[in-house]
Design a protein around this motif. Sequence first.
Motif, PDB file in Angstrom:
ATOM      1  N   ASP A   1      12.497  32.717 -75.428  1.00  0.00           N
ATOM      2  CA  ASP A   1      11.555  31.980 -76.276  1.00  0.00           C
ATOM      3  C   ASP A   1      10.118  32.449 -76.101  1.00  0.00           C
ATOM      4  N   LEU A   2       9.922  33.566 -75.452  1.00  0.00           N
ATOM      5  CA  LEU A   2       8.576  34.020 -75.125  1.00  0.00           C
ATOM      6  C   LEU A   2       7.705  34.192 -76.371  1.00  0.00           C
ATOM      7  N   GLU A   3       8.254  34.796 -77.408  1.00  0.00           N
ATOM      8  CA  GLU A   3       7.453  35.031 -78.624  1.00  0.00           C
ATOM      9  C   GLU A   3       7.013  33.737 -79.282  1.00  0.00           C
ATOM     10  N   LYS A   4       7.802  32.677 -79.148  1.00  0.00           N
ATOM     11  CA  LYS A   4       7.430  31.403 -79.763  1.00  0.00           C
ATOM     12  C   LYS A   4       6.125  30.861 -79.198  1.00  0.00           C
ATOM     13  N   VAL A   5       5.819  31.244 -77.974  1.00  0.00           N
ATOM     14  CA  VAL A   5       4.570  30.820 -77.340  1.00  0.00           C
ATOM     15  C   VAL A   5       3.469  31.861 -77.543  1.00  0.00           C
ATOM     16  N   LEU A   6       3.805  33.123 -77.351  1.00  0.00           N
ATOM     17  CA  LEU A   6       2.782  34.162 -77.392  1.00  0.00           C
ATOM     18  C   LEU A   6       2.250  34.411 -78.799  1.00  0.00           C
ATOM     19  N   GLU A   7       3.108  34.328 -79.804  1.00  0.00           N
ATOM     20  CA  GLU A   7       2.656  34.648 -81.161  1.00  0.00           C
ATOM     21  C   GLU A   7       1.527  33.730 -81.631  1.00  0.00           C
ATOM     22  N   PRO A   8       1.656  32.417 -81.530  1.00  0.00           N
ATOM     23  CA  PRO A   8       0.515  31.583 -81.941  1.00  0.00           C
ATOM     24  C   PRO A   8      -0.716  31.771 -81.060  1.00  0.00           C
TER      25      PRO A   8
ATOM     26  N   GLY B   1      -0.938  22.284 -78.945  1.00  0.00           N
ATOM     27  CA  GLY B   1      -0.752  21.802 -80.306  1.00  0.00           C
ATOM     28  C   GLY B   1      -0.536  22.946 -81.284  1.00  0.00           C
ATOM     29  N   LEU B   2      -1.283  24.031 -81.111  1.00  0.00           N
ATOM     30  CA  LEU B   2      -1.117  25.193 -81.983  1.00  0.00           C
ATOM     31  C   LEU B   2       0.267  25.809 -81.811  1.00  0.00           C
ATOM     32  N   VAL B   3       0.753  25.830 -80.567  1.00  0.00           N
ATOM     33  CA  VAL B   3       2.086  26.374 -80.312  1.00  0.00           C
ATOM     34  C   VAL B   3       3.149  25.478 -80.946  1.00  0.00           C
ATOM     35  N   ASP B   4       3.000  24.172 -80.778  1.00  0.00           N
ATOM     36  CA  ASP B   4       4.020  23.233 -81.252  1.00  0.00           C
ATOM     37  C   ASP B   4       4.173  23.266 -82.772  1.00  0.00           C
ATOM     38  N   LYS B   5       3.087  23.428 -83.499  1.00  0.00           N
ATOM     39  CA  LYS B   5       3.156  23.380 -84.971  1.00  0.00           C
ATOM     40  C   LYS B   5       3.169  24.758 -85.619  1.00  0.00           C
ATOM     41  N   TRP B   6       3.356  25.789 -84.820  1.00  0.00           N
ATOM     42  CA  TRP B   6       3.310  27.149 -85.345  1.00  0.00           C
ATOM     43  C   TRP B   6       4.478  27.427 -86.297  1.00  0.00           C
ATOM     44  N   GLU B   7       4.139  27.941 -87.485  1.00  0.00           N
ATOM     45  CA  GLU B   7       5.148  28.332 -88.455  1.00  0.00           C
ATOM     46  C   GLU B   7       4.961  29.767 -88.914  1.00  0.00           C
ATOM     47  N   GLY B   8       4.122  30.487 -88.195  1.00  0.00           N
ATOM     48  CA  GLY B   8       3.890  31.878 -88.541  1.00  0.00           C
ATOM     49  C   GLY B   8       2.494  32.076 -89.095  1.00  0.00           C
ATOM     50  N   PRO B   9       2.008  33.320 -89.150  1.00  0.00           N
ATOM     51  CA  PRO B   9       0.672  33.598 -89.668  1.00  0.00           C
ATOM     52  C   PRO B   9       0.503  33.130 -91.104  1.00  0.00           C
ATOM     53  N   VAL B  10      -0.709  32.690 -91.417  1.00  0.00           N
ATOM     54  CA  VAL B  10      -1.015  32.249 -92.775  1.00  0.00           C
ATOM     55  C   VAL B  10      -0.785  33.405 -93.732  1.00  0.00           C
ATOM     56  N   GLY B  11      -0.056  33.134 -94.814  1.00  0.00           N
ATOM     57  CA  GLY B  11       0.195  34.180 -95.804  1.00  0.00           C
ATOM     58  C   GLY B  11       1.411  35.013 -95.527  1.00  0.00           C
ATOM     59  N   ALA B  12       2.065  34.779 -94.382  1.00  0.00           N
ATOM     60  CA  ALA B  12       3.259  35.569 -94.065  1.00  0.00           C
ATOM     61  C   ALA B  12       4.415  35.116 -94.944  1.00  0.00           C
TER      62      ALA B  12
END
Length: 662
Positions: free
Chosen positions: A612-619, A648-659
């Motif tokens: 699950d590393l990317e789920k945290v690092l990406e945001p 909070g940013l990690v929890d609600k992350w759905e990917g970069p804007v416009g992706a």
Amino acid sequence: MTSSFGAANAALLKDPKIRIPSFQRGLRSSNSLGLTRHAHPVSVSSSTPSLIRAVATPPKSDTGSETKRSKVEILKEQSNYIRYPLNEELLTDAPNINEAATQIIKFHGSYQQYNRDDRGQRNYSFMLRTKNPCGKVSNQLYLTMDDLADQFGIGTLRLTTRQTFQLHGVLKKDMKTVMSTIIKNMGSTLGACGDLNRNVLAPAAPLTRKDYVFAQQTAEDIAALLTPQSGFYYDVWVDGEQVMSAESAEVVKARNDNSHGTNFPDSPEPIYGAQFLPRKFKVAVTVPTDNSVDILTNDIGIVVVSDDQGEPQGFNIYVGGGMGRTHRLATTFARLGEPLGYVPKEDILYAVKAIVVTQRENGRRDDRKYSRMKYLISSWGIEKFRSVAEQYYGKKFEPFRELPKWEFNSYLGWHEQGDGNLFCGIHVDNGRVGGKKKKTLREIIKNYNLNVRLTPNQNIILCDIQNAWKHPITAALAEAGFLMEGSPLTFSIQVFIRVMIAFYQPSHVDPLNLTAMACPAFPLCPLAITEAERGIPDILKRVRAVFEKVGLENNESIVVRVTGCPNGCARPYMAELGLVGDGPNSYQIWLGGKPNQTSIARSFMDKLKLQDLEKVLEPLFYHWKSGRQSEESFGDFTNRMGFEKLKGLVDKWEGPVGAPSQ
């Protein structure tokens, strides 16, 4: 034994004018970090430093009750100055040694291990760690260690975060051969582990600048000052033959001086006594701006202070750093060193000795989780610690001198030494030297008769290179793959490009790898909870992939450090992104360190599964790229934003804007 002084000192107990240090008498409360009575017999010697003021510490009333001591303290007391039962266990036919000997052998520079990947019967072996002040390794010793790795180890050498070698996989039946070979080839493992001063760090660069030379010489003098004197090491491994390097008169004078009650009179260990220190003790020396040694993570951090002409005048001293901790036990923690004061250059050995003795007399010996000096200082406060240390120093510490901003120096690539020769810093992934790279390094070091230096970042420096040797050495390094890992180019084109592009500069290595570190962890470390060294290559590739996904440039980097347990051997609590083993295939995530290693990180998340590393690092990386201030590092960004907002940013992350949606 009649006391922890040993029989030779038992008569001291009967002298009413002499008060034995309280930990030796068993009179200190097991929960106390308060002042003990510092009551060594005082003898005024000709080596007495000039006195300004001796600072008396308030006596502590004797309780008359036996203090609680850890099992290791009792083993040390019964060991005949670190000989027994190791000397007997080494003679048995068993492949391992007993529990008591496993504690005692640490002082000799070794840990008993077994391969945790194997199932069924344990296959025991030993790890040996060398003692190399400043990371200095002679040509003869390097070639010896290289040979020993092949003949008696697992075929690789490991460079440690304290500028030493680790040799893994040595069998018990070969230990004496390996140890004696190291000793007889200008090496030592004495005190590389155990409850005493460990390897003393200093910048590895072989620069001829006065401050660098002075820092390195000071590190070597401190290492000599705090080297055990009772001969146990040589008794066990070379049958009592004393194979010791010459010491300066200043070191001998400082060690023997007892004008302020620092020593155990008539003891074979004048500084350590029979009990040695409560836990390991780490010292580093450096020059202003150069934080290649992680100065604030040491029990004592020493900084050369020079005048306007570059002439060293004295030292600033930090105290109380340390990395080890226990998961979810808030009373254990990583800690930065803090300023103690300044001493003139002629007093540094006396000041260091005073600090060590303050810890020796007052550090906890009942619970090893709290035995490092950082806990003593945290409990007392720096003012009280300074006052007690001044009693043993015999002077007041002068005010701390102002220092410029710290920088991290890797010393990779080619540099001028200042004497007409060059040195070349070589990046070694995870500090592990093996295969073709190991063979190539050996050939270069042997053919050109080079000495080397090991760095605190697990890299290696080739020293004293003549200008005419630069091109052939560069080509050999390139051919071995030290420059561009995994390139699809053919060999001839690889060599041509690598040699032509600045003759080996660190830009050929991914910037993430330049500052990344990991501890050995699995399969041999008995403390490991999960992977570190074997896992970090893939972790760094995944970090780079996330960088690319969120639009961070290829030349951008953060400090990543990975450890397989919370003990902190790779100093993860100073990283911008620290991964600390927290369960099978899971890690604590630590954020907030600085690129120059001057700020301690904080725990951001527990038990993150590696998948699950990317789920945290990406945001985190996306918002760093889009929301950072000018040249703001990732660590500074996470501290400015605050962990609650980041979570909070990690929890609600759905990917970069416009992706595009998946």
